[in-house]
Design a protein around this motif. Structure first.
Motif, mmCIF file in Angstrom:
data_model
loop_
_atom_site.group_PDB
_atom_site.id
_atom_site.type_symbol
_atom_site.label_atom_id
_atom_site.label_comp_id
_atom_site.label_asym_id
_atom_site.label_seq_id
_atom_site.Cartn_x
_atom_site.Cartn_y
_atom_site.Cartn_z
ATOM 1 N N GLU A 90 -36.881 7.476 -24.907
ATOM 2 C CA GLU A 90 -35.835 7.327 -23.901
ATOM 3 C C GLU A 90 -35.374 5.886 -23.797
ATOM 4 N N VAL A 91 -34.145 5.747 -23.307
ATOM 5 C CA VAL A 91 -33.575 4.457 -22.960
ATOM 6 C C VAL A 91 -33.216 4.568 -21.485
ATOM 7 N N VAL A 92 -33.705 3.624 -20.679
ATOM 8 C CA VAL A 92 -33.447 3.673 -19.232
ATOM 9 C C VAL A 92 -32.606 2.470 -18.849
ATOM 10 N N ILE A 93 -31.451 2.746 -18.242
ATOM 11 C CA ILE A 93 -30.534 1.708 -17.777
ATOM 12 C C ILE A 93 -30.191 2.015 -16.328
ATOM 13 N N GLU A 94 -30.568 1.116 -15.423
ATOM 14 C CA GLU A 94 -30.310 1.276 -13.993
ATOM 15 C C GLU A 94 -30.725 2.654 -13.494
ATOM 16 N N GLY A 95 -31.907 3.091 -13.883
ATOM 17 C CA GLY A 95 -32.437 4.372 -13.422
ATOM 18 C C GLY A 95 -31.899 5.593 -14.142
ATOM 19 N N LEU A 96 -30.942 5.399 -15.040
ATOM 20 C CA LEU A 96 -30.407 6.520 -15.808
ATOM 21 C C LEU A 96 -31.187 6.644 -17.105
ATOM 22 N N GLU A 97 -31.761 7.818 -17.350
ATOM 23 C CA GLU A 97 -32.549 8.045 -18.552
ATOM 24 C C GLU A 97 -31.683 8.681 -19.629
ATOM 25 N N ILE A 98 -31.667 8.049 -20.774
ATOM 26 C CA ILE A 98 -30.892 8.545 -21.919
ATOM 27 C C ILE A 98 -31.898 8.926 -22.991
ATOM 28 N N ARG A 99 -31.767 10.092 -23.562
ATOM 29 C CA ARG A 99 -32.661 10.550 -24.620
ATOM 30 C C ARG A 99 -31.847 10.705 -25.909
ATOM 31 N N PRO A 100 -31.689 9.587 -26.622
ATOM 32 C CA PRO A 100 -30.833 9.613 -27.811
ATOM 33 C C PRO A 100 -31.546 10.191 -29.024
ATOM 34 N N TYR A 101 -30.761 10.659 -29.953
ATOM 35 C CA TYR A 101 -31.304 11.118 -31.232
ATOM 36 C C TYR A 101 -31.797 9.919 -32.031
ATOM 37 N N ALA A 102 -31.057 8.817 -31.970
ATOM 38 C CA ALA A 102 -31.436 7.597 -32.684
ATOM 39 C C ALA A 102 -30.624 6.434 -32.136
ATOM 40 N N LEU A 103 -31.026 5.219 -32.506
ATOM 41 C CA LEU A 103 -30.296 4.011 -32.149
ATOM 42 C C LEU A 103 -30.005 3.213 -33.407
ATOM 43 N N HIS A 104 -28.938 2.452 -33.359
ATOM 44 C CA HIS A 104 -28.627 1.513 -34.434
ATOM 45 C C HIS A 104 -28.688 0.088 -33.891
ATOM 46 N N SER A 105 -28.171 -0.079 -32.678
ATOM 47 C CA SER A 105 -28.175 -1.381 -32.025
ATOM 48 C C SER A 105 -27.918 -1.171 -30.539
ATOM 49 N N VAL A 106 -28.136 -2.238 -29.770
ATOM 50 C CA VAL A 106 -27.813 -2.233 -28.341
ATOM 51 C C VAL A 106 -27.068 -3.522 -28.040
#
Length: 145
Positions: A90-106
């Motif tokens: 997961e990626v959590v930003i300001e309490g919002l949880e994102i469950r991505p398939y993959a990441l390339h960059s942020v």
């Protein structure tokens, strides 16, 4: 006779899938709290180093890391090879949880914090780097054992 065979098969299957907790991870397995390691926070600031030391990770361990941008400029982190060597939970930003398939960059356009939880998978040497930078301090060296 047929019922006895079916019953024996079911018993064998249930034994094979029983959680004897021999690895100490509990029912959640790799995602259990006993398998979690918090990495040092990474501060993203123009002209400042990303990390004090390389990361040494173990394959099969669950890691959490916070990336915090101070707002001194637009700063991103790229690491396609690293992101392919992990499973992002997961990626959590300001309490919002994102469950991505993959990441390339942020990328951070403004000040803020992002937490990424992941399981290290593929052993090797990787890095997360500020795109376009060439300095050694502008990258985090990562080794997965």
């Amino acid at each position: 006779m047929r019922k006895a065979i079916v019953l024996a098969s079911m018993l064998a299957a249930s034994t094979a899938f029983a959680d004897d907790d021999a690895d100490g991870l509990g029912m959640a397995g790799l995602l259990s709290g006993s398998n979690k390691v918090d990495l040092p926070e990474v501060i993203l600031s123009v002209g400042e180093p990303l990390a004090d030391a390389p990361w040494k990770l173990k394959s099969g361990k669950y890691y959490e890391v916070e990336f915090t941008a101070d707002g001194s400029g637009e700063i991103g982190l790229a690491g396609n090879d690293f992101f392919r060597a992990i499973w992002v939970d997961e990626v959590v930003i300001e309490g919002l949880e994102i469950r991505p398939y993959a990441l390339h960059s942020v990328e951070f356009d403004d000040a803020g914090t992002m937490e990424i939880g992941f399981v290290a998978i593929r052993p090797g040497r990787y890095e997360l780097r500020i795109p376009g930078s060439t300095g050694e301090s502008q990258a985090i060296k990562i080794e997965i054992e």
